[in-house]
Each structure stands twice: as C-alpha cells, then as structure tokens.
Design a protein around this motif. Structure first.
Motif, PDB file in Angstrom:
ATOM      1  N   ALA A  39      -6.815  -5.688  -1.788  1.00 47.29           N
ATOM      2  CA  ALA A  39      -7.889  -5.708  -2.780  1.00 47.29           C
ATOM      3  C   ALA A  39      -7.634  -4.712  -3.905  1.00 47.29           C
ATOM      4  O   ALA A  39      -7.821  -5.039  -5.072  1.00 47.29           O
ATOM      5  CB  ALA A  39      -9.220  -5.405  -2.103  1.00 47.29           C
ATOM      6  N   ASP A  40      -7.207  -3.494  -3.569  1.00 45.87           N
ATOM      7  CA  ASP A  40      -7.047  -2.438  -4.562  1.00 45.87           C
ATOM      8  C   ASP A  40      -5.584  -2.013  -4.664  1.00 45.87           C
ATOM      9  O   ASP A  40      -4.844  -2.087  -3.681  1.00 45.87           O
ATOM     10  CB  ASP A  40      -7.903  -1.225  -4.192  1.00 45.87           C
ATOM     11  N   PRO A  41      -5.151  -1.552  -5.839  1.00 48.05           N
ATOM     12  CA  PRO A  41      -3.761  -1.121  -5.993  1.00 48.05           C
ATOM     13  C   PRO A  41      -3.423   0.032  -5.041  1.00 48.05           C
ATOM     14  O   PRO A  41      -4.248   0.908  -4.767  1.00 48.05           O
ATOM     15  CB  PRO A  41      -3.696  -0.655  -7.453  1.00 48.05           C
ATOM     16  N   LEU A  42      -2.187   0.020  -4.563  1.00 40.85           N
ATOM     17  CA  LEU A  42      -1.713   1.066  -3.663  1.00 40.85           C
ATOM     18  C   LEU A  42      -1.267   2.274  -4.489  1.00 40.85           C
ATOM     19  O   LEU A  42      -0.634   2.133  -5.529  1.00 40.85           O
ATOM     20  CB  LEU A  42      -0.555   0.536  -2.816  1.00 40.85           C
ATOM     21  N   GLN A  43      -1.584   3.463  -3.985  1.00 37.71           N
ATOM     22  CA  GLN A  43      -1.313   4.677  -4.759  1.00 37.71           C
ATOM     23  C   GLN A  43      -0.157   5.496  -4.202  1.00 37.71           C
ATOM     24  O   GLN A  43       0.539   6.154  -4.965  1.00 37.71           O
ATOM     25  CB  GLN A  43      -2.586   5.537  -4.810  1.00 37.71           C
ATOM     26  N   VAL A  44       0.041   5.480  -2.887  1.00 39.81           N
ATOM     27  CA  VAL A  44       1.179   6.205  -2.300  1.00 39.81           C
ATOM     28  C   VAL A  44       1.807   5.341  -1.218  1.00 39.81           C
ATOM     29  O   VAL A  44       1.166   4.454  -0.642  1.00 39.81           O
ATOM     30  CB  VAL A  44       0.761   7.577  -1.711  1.00 39.81           C
ATOM     31  N   TRP A  45       3.088   5.624  -0.943  1.00 36.94           N
ATOM     32  CA  TRP A  45       3.869   4.870   0.036  1.00 36.94           C
ATOM     33  C   TRP A  45       4.549   5.856   0.977  1.00 36.94           C
ATOM     34  O   TRP A  45       5.150   6.839   0.526  1.00 36.94           O
ATOM     35  CB  TRP A  45       4.928   4.025  -0.669  1.00 36.94           C
ATOM     36  N   THR A  46       4.436   5.591   2.271  1.00 37.58           N
ATOM     37  CA  THR A  46       5.071   6.448   3.268  1.00 37.58           C
ATOM     38  C   THR A  46       5.921   5.582   4.206  1.00 37.58           C
ATOM     39  O   THR A  46       5.660   4.385   4.360  1.00 37.58           O
ATOM     40  CB  THR A  46       4.017   7.223   4.080  1.00 37.58           C
TER      41      THR A  46
END
Length: 887
Positions: free
Chosen positions: A278-285
């Motif tokens: 639904a919402d843009p992703l801000q960080v990736w781990t």
C-alpha cells in the motif's frame, strides 16, 4: 549546381524576401536600361529605344512575377497568406476566437493529462534493466480458503526456496517480505518515527538490475544470521529524514533500538510497487539476518513475494507451469491446509499497477468524450460563422477563388484555433498533473508522471485532428451552395439556414449522447462511492480515534514487559480528561488485513478441514470502547493473560461458519499452524476488515498474551476526539521517549483513506461529465439562438397573424428540445452497454441502476430546457413590425 543555386534563392526568398525582391527589381531594371542604351546607340530616339526594349523584354511586372514564382515556393507563399488571412479574420471576432480556444483547451488539456498518466503508469517500462523479463510470483489457492485474496497470495519461505532450486535454469529468483516496519529512534533533534520496511534477499537488487545512487547494495555476507546489521535507504526517505546528506553512508541509525549501518541509498527512480504493497518502502534490510529461523523453514506462514528474472527465453506461463508442478510435490510432502496448492504470476509491471488499469482507461475514455464534444462544439460554432460569412465567400468565389483554396482557408482558420487551444490545453494538462502528484502521492508509479516529448507529440496530433474535423465540417456545410443562390439571399433569411442548422443539430445530438454516457458513469461511480463510504463496518465510526504503537524487542524482551506496558498505557489514556472509553486491539475494523489463521474445532471430527479466520488480539475494554456488541457469553477478563490467555471471543460470522446449528460457547478452536487451543467464551458482532469486503469469521483473544508486542490504541470521546491525539501521544512519550506513535487518525479518516481510489475516480468522471454537459448546453443554446435568428421573419408573420406569444414560446422550446431528446435516447441506450465495462469499479451498485438513469435523464432535460428558454423567450417577445422590416 543550378539546382543548388535555385534552392539557395528559394531559401533567401523566405528569409530575406525584401532584400532579394529589391535585388530582382534592380537586375530587371539593369537589363532593360542596357537594352535601351543599345537601341539608342543603334540610332533610335530614347522613346523608340524604350518601346523597342519593352517589346523585346515583355511586361516587366509579368517578368517580375514569373521570376518570383520560379525563385519561390508558391504553396508556401499561399499558405502564409492563408495564415495571415485567418489571423485577421479571428482578430475581427476576438470573442468567438477566445470561446473556441477555451473549449478546445478543455478537451485537449484533459486528454493530454490522462494520456500522460496512462502512458507513464500503465505502459512505460519499469526503470530496471530489461524490465520485460521481470515477473512477480505468487501462490494460489484452488481450495477457496482465501476468497478475498485469490488468485494471488503471498508465498511461504519453504516453497520459495524449493522453487529457486527447481527452476534455476528458467529464472533467477529473489525474495522480499514488504510488510515489515521499524521504530526509528530519535536523533539530531528529530522525533522517533515508524518507517515502512522490507526484508529482501541479498540478490534482490541484482535481479532487478538496480544500482544504488550512493554506496552499495547487499553482499551475500550481509544476508546471514549473525552478520553485522546493515540497511539501505530509499531516496525519498534519505532526502526527507537526512536532508540528502551524502555522508549518511557508513553512519549508524537505530532501528527497533538496535544499531544498523547504512551501506547505500537507492536511486530516486526506484520505488518498488506491488498489488500487495500500500505505501512506499523506506528502508531495506537483509532477509536472513532479520527473519526468525523458524519462519525460513515453514510452508504454512506466508510472508513473502518472489521477484524473478526470466532466463533463456523462458515465458511467464512456462515458469508458472513448472512451479505448479513443484508445488504439487510440496503439497504431497506437506499435506496441511495452510500449504497453498497452486502458483500464479504477473509481469512486474502488471503487478505494480494492479487495480489501476480499468479506472485509468475509463478516465481516458471520459476525456476522449470531452475532447470529441469540444471538437463538435467548435465545429458548430464554425458552421454558424460560415453562415454569417456566406456572402463574403460567395463573392470571393465569383472573383476566381478556387473551392479547394477556400476549404483550405477554413481548415487553416480551424488550425489556428486548435493551436491556440492546444497551447492553453498543455498548460492545463501541466497544472492538472502537478495537482495529481500532490493530491495522490499514494498512487502507484506517481513518481514517473511528467509531460515529455510523447505527450507533446500526442497533443500536436490532437490539435491536427481537431483542426481537420472542425474545419472540414464547416467547409462541407456550404459545399453544395451555388454562388448565385447565396448572392440572391438576404442577410436575415438565407434559404440554406435550415440546412446549416440541421448539421448543427446532428452534431448536438452526438454531443448530448456523449454527455449522457459520462453522466451515467459518474452517477454510478458516485453512488458506489457513497455506499462504500457509508458501508456498515460493524461499529460506530464517529468520534473514534486510533493510533498505532510497536514495542521493540531489544528493549522489551519478555511478554511480561509488553503486558505491563500495555496495562499502564491504557490506564493512563482512560484517565485523560474527555476520554469516554479506550481499549487496545491489534488491528481496528476498516484498517485492513491484520492477520489470519487456519483453525479447526477440537470437538469436531479430525476429518473436517481447517477454515481460515481473521485473528485479532484485544484488551477487554476494547469491545465497549469501539462499540462491538456482545451477543452471547462474556468477554475475557484482564486476569486471563499470559499463560491463562487461552480463551477467545468469536464473531457472529465465525459462529455460523464453525458452529452451524450448535452452541459455540465452551467449544475449543485450535490453530492449524501453531497448535494453540483457545476456549470460546463469547460471541460478538461482525466487523469488516475493509469497507468493501464482507464480514469475515474473526477470532479475538487477549492481547495480554499470545505474543503481541504491537497494538492499536482506540479512544472514544463524546465530541472533538481529534483533540485527544496530542495528550495520548504525550503519554506514550512519557512512558518511552524513543517510541513512535504512527497512523494517528480518526476511524472515519482511516475509512476515507481506504476509499480514496473510489472517491478520486468518481470526482474526476463527474467533473468531465459536468464539462460535457455545459458544452452540450452551450451548443443547444447556440443552435436555438441561430434558428430564431434565421426564422425572425417567419415568427414575426406568425405573431402579426394572431399567434399567441405563449404558443410561439412553446413551439420554439419544443424545437430546441428535440435534439436533446434524441441525444438522451441515444445516450441512455449507449450507456446500457458501456457502463458494463466499469462493473469492477462499482460497489453494491448495478450498472443498470434505474435511479441513476432516471436522475441523468431528469438532469439532462432540465439543463436542456434552461438552455432553450432564453432564445424561446426572445422569440416570443419579437415585435412583428420590426421583424418584418429586417426582410
């Protein structure tokens, strides 16, 4: 080189016309004077020498014209003249020109804006390397355990690892779990906040072909248990939170109270989208570093998506067939109801824009109707204008003007109007797109929308089509008239007036029909949106505030700490002045999917298959606070916690599905996945997890147990519940200054957020329909006013012979309403077929809703009557003597 000299001279005639013309005159004069001198030297007198030279050379003016014709592009000179003539004609009637250009601007502006959106969102390739080879793989459920999600379901870790091994020659697969979040600690004077995150395998960015803007992406050594914690930031989050500081790479940020090293920043063009995000992703781990080891081994917990790149010419259907065969083997080896039995896939582009195709194409079709109506309106104006200029055109024809030349002048005049309108339309399109980007930041691929060369080329094509359409209709409206008949007609009673009016009526019928189609579509969408917005989700939605918290396990390691925090928090919230009641729940109604689980009834035979139900964890005060009624039994008590938390309250839908014809109280439900058993102690009313979804079987068990470290705070007040948001957030800050509070909104706002797509579509289609209706009404007014003007003498005679003015009013009014009635019938008939194409956009609304069709018919007839009333009233008030003097 003769051709080169000629080309050079032709170019010079365009760029330096006066200079070259003067040079030509000088050269002709030189040769004439030289011949005169030779004649004088031969013994002639000056007068005889000049006459002889002229006889030898011929007419100087004719020679000059012949030389200029040789040195010039005649067609270009003629076209330039037509353009100048058209501009002068339009400047003589600035009101007509301005109205026509504004009408065209509305049509072209709307069409270019929607074309730009459709092209950039639906058709433009994703900003990845070789994007046509990228696909998203889902699991499917042929057993029907997940009717709301089918046919695309998340994937379990066990299956996706088996797929990767079995299909490594067909596709390169990577994994992502995009439903994670972290609490970002306060730093540098900035408050803590909750951020959307994704776990991904180390090769995820490599498979997509995405290179970081700063730093690097994950290495295999990052994606393992025990590796140093690393994180990659999205470009938008990096700019918003850290001001675009390039020195962020290598720094440490705290997520869920644990240190993570920033190793890279993604490019601004990379915004990962999927039908389930639904919402843009801000960080990736990295996935293996973050996910619990037990999750990576199970086939029953579905938390992932598979992003794959097709190899060696493999097609998506071939890959899906191969994975379905693998999945059958998995189901045979793990015969559990929670193990999905099928596989489906989408291209990554289709996955990113899933659910947007039908609405956007419907809006594009609506703008196409508006443009067509605008063209017809301008054509009608030009037809009326051609009637006023009929004598002028006839005189020009009598003086030698060719018919094709006159047609071309009409088209050039129409082209000038279209160019002016197109320029204004491009400005409107640019403004509309700027508004869209700010109004709908949640829209998938919104970041890629901008006016580019393709949009400008599309607008130029529309300008040309508008010019040809309007110009040709105007030219053809008088194509069959003879010169003599026009010159013999009076200025007020042209015999062909009725023919021109008939053509305008035909155009008007089509305009009204298109407007009716748009009005019906808008009416259906608005009715659908109203029903969706007012859908009963099972609880009173007014004066109810919700906000979300999540306790980081690094600081709250034990369930006892979670329970203590939640108990202290809700006690403080209930003590805030103005709070009527408050409670805690894992996910409130209307806020979306909050978790599900396959359950069985312990007392039923083991052969009965497990059934899916929504799972919620709640605090006892939640039910009265939010307004869910207790139907039978009791609510669990605060003492039923931790080890004693094995009790549950179920919804009425769950009682019907799990216990048909029997008493559910005292029975036990068992999780097919975890094996946890809970005794049913009460039955409560149904709720909806999403406004458009029907109530699902739901189980509630104590949040003071069952491993819940997340909660939604629900606060009800008699009025002004918004004012309680800050006091509650201050309480959370006092208890834990580093704990963010997210999604602070009323339940009404939360439902509005979930229905924003329906609202947006209905408002836009309504706006286009209103524009179409106004243009059609203006066209109807113009046609009837023109008819009244043409029939001034006839009406004057009728009144002079005793016709009552009320009778004249009625006759003219009926004459004007005829095209409206024809257009209404055609439009309603067309709507009956067209609206079926938007069936998927309607919620509990029939495409053939009689109330909508009746309202559209009444609105159209009312507007048409209003548009006809003024010309009809003027006709009924004519002075017979004055009308007869005009003949």
């Amino acid at each position: 080189m003769r051709w080169f000299d000629l080309l050079t001279m032709k170019i010079a005639m365009i760029t330096r016309r006066r200079t070259v013309g003067a040079k030509l005159d000088e050269e002709l004069r030189f040769h004439l004077e030289r011949q005169i001198a030779e004649n004088i030297a031969a013994g002639m007198t000056p007068e005889e020498a000049r006459r002889a030279a002229l006889r030898t050379f011929g007419n100087p003016a004719l020679l000059r014209d012949q030389a200029r014709a040789t040195w010039n592009w005649a067609w270009l000179e003629s076209l330039t003249y037509d353009v100048r003539h058209g501009m002068r004609a339009l400047l003589r009637t600035p009101g007509f020109a301005l109205i026509a250009m504004l009408v065209i601007a509305l049509g072209i502006g709307a069409n270019v804006a929607l074309f730009t959106v459709v092209r950039n969102v639906l058709l433009k390739p994703l900003p990845y390397h070789d994007p046509d080879q990228l696909v998203t793989i889902y699991e499917g459920d042929n057993a029907g355990n997940h009717p709301s999600w089918s046919p695309y379901l998340p994937v379990d870790a066990g299956s996706m690892q088996d797929w990767k091994q079995a299909a490594q020659s067909m596709a390169e697969m990577s994994f992502i779990s995009p439903w994670q979040d972290y609490n970002l600690s306060a730093e540098g004077g900035k408050l803590p906040e909750k951020i959307n995150a994704a776990w991904c395998s180390w090769d995820f960015f490599r498979v997509l072909g995405v290179e970081p803007a700063l730093g690097r992406t994950f290495f295999p050594d990052d994606d393992r248990v025990g590796a140093p914690a690393t994180v990659i930031l999205s470009a938008s989050f990096w700019k918003r939170r850290y001001g675009g500081d390039p020195a962020i790479v290598g720094k440490t940020i705290w997520l869920d109270a644990k240190p993570y090293t920033v190793i890279g920043v993604l490019p601004p063009s990379f915004v990962y989208r999927s039908k389930m995000i639904a919402d843009p992703l801000q960080v990736w781990t990295p996935l293996m570093h973050e996910a619990p080891p037990s999750l990576m081994k199970t086939y029953e917990d579905h938390e992932f998506l598979v992003s794959a790149r097709l190899l060696h010419g493999t097609t998506l259907p071939a890959l899906v067939d191969r994975l379905r065969a693998v999945q059958k083997q998995i189901v045979a080896a793990h015969p559990k109801p929670a193990v999905h039995n099928s596989v489906d896939g989408l291209s990554m582009l289709d996955d990113a824009v899933y659910g947007y195709k039908t609405p956007l194409y419907a809006l594009l079709a609506a703008t196409g109707c508006v443009l067509l109506i605008a063209c017809m309106n301008v054509a009608g104006l030009l037809v009326a204008r051609s009637a006023a200029r009929a004598r002028e055109v006839a005189i020009r024809t009598a003086l030698g003007g060719g018919r094709m030349r006159l047609v071309r002048q009409r088209i050039v005049e129409s082209l000038l109007l279209s160019l002016g309108g197109g320029a204004l339309g491009l400005g409107l399109a640019w403004a509309a797109l700027r508004w869209l980007v700010h109004a709908r930041p949640d829209m998938h691929r919104i970041e890629s929308i901008h006016i580019d060369a393709a949009a400008i080329a599309f607008s130029l094509g529309e300008i040309a089509l508008c010019a040809m359409f309007a110009g040709l209709i105007s030219a053809l409206s008088s194509a069959n008239k003879t010169i003599l008949s026009v010159l013999q007609e009076s200025s007020r009673a042209q015999s062909m007036g009725r023919a021109r009016a008939g053509l305008r009526r035909m155009l008007l019928v089509v305009e009204i029909a298109l407007a009716v189609v748009l009005l019906v579509g808008a009416g259906l969408l608005i009715k659908s949106y109203q029903r969706l917005r007012n859908a009963d989700i099972g609880v009173p939605v007014d004066n109810l505030l919700t906000m979300h918290i999540s306790l980081p396990e690094a600081r709250y390691k034990k369930p006892e700490q979670w329970v203590a925090f939640f108990e202290d928090l809700i006690a403080r919230v209930r003590a805030v002045p103005g709070v009527q009641s408050a409670g805690l729940v894992s996910s409130a109604p209307g806020e979306g999917w909050g978790g599900d689980m396959l359950m069985t009834v312990v007392e039923h035979p083991a052969t009965v298959a497990a059934t899916d139900m929504m799972i919620r964890a709640a605090e006892p005060g939640y039910f009265p606070a939010i307004g869910i009624p207790l139907l039978r039994g009791r609510i669990f008590t605060p003492d039923e916690r931790l080890e004693r938390a094995h009790v549950a309250v179920i919804s009425q839908a769950a009682a019907r599905v799990f216990f048909p014809g029997e008493e559910p109280l005292g029975k036990h439900l068992k999780s097919d996945f975890t094996g946890v058993v809970a005794e049913v102690v009460g039955v409560v009313g149904d709720t909806r997890w999403f406004p458009s979804e029907r109530p699902q079987p739901t189980l509630y068990w104590p949040i003071y147990g069952n491993d819940y470290s997340v909660a939604t705070i629900v606060v009800r007040a008699p009025h002004n519940v918004d004012s309680l948001a800050m006091p509650v957030q201050k309480i959370v800050g006092q208890m834990d200054p580093d704990l963010p509070v997210s999604n602070v909104m009323t339940l009404r706002e939360a439902i509005g957020k979930s229905t924003v797509d329906s609202q947006f579509d209905s408002i836009l289609v309504l706006a286009f329909a209103v524009i179409a209706l106004v243009l059609a009404a203006a066209g109807l007014y113009g046609v009837l006013a023109y008819l009244v003007t043409q029939r001034t003498g006839e009406i004057g005679i009728r009144i002079a012979l005793g016709a009552r003015r009320e009778t004249v009013l009625g006759l003219v009014l009926i004459d004007g309403l005829k095209p409206a009635l024809f257009g209404l019938v055609v439009g309603l008939s067309a709507s009956a077929g067209v609206v079926r194409l938007i069936r998927s956009m309607l919620y509990e609304t029939s495409p053939l809703d009689p109330a909508v069709f009746a309202a559209v018919a009444a609105t159209l007839l009312g507007v048409a009557a209003a548009a006809c009333l003024l010309p009809a009233w003027r006709a009924s008030r004519l002075d017979p003597m004055q009308a007869l003097r005009t003949e």
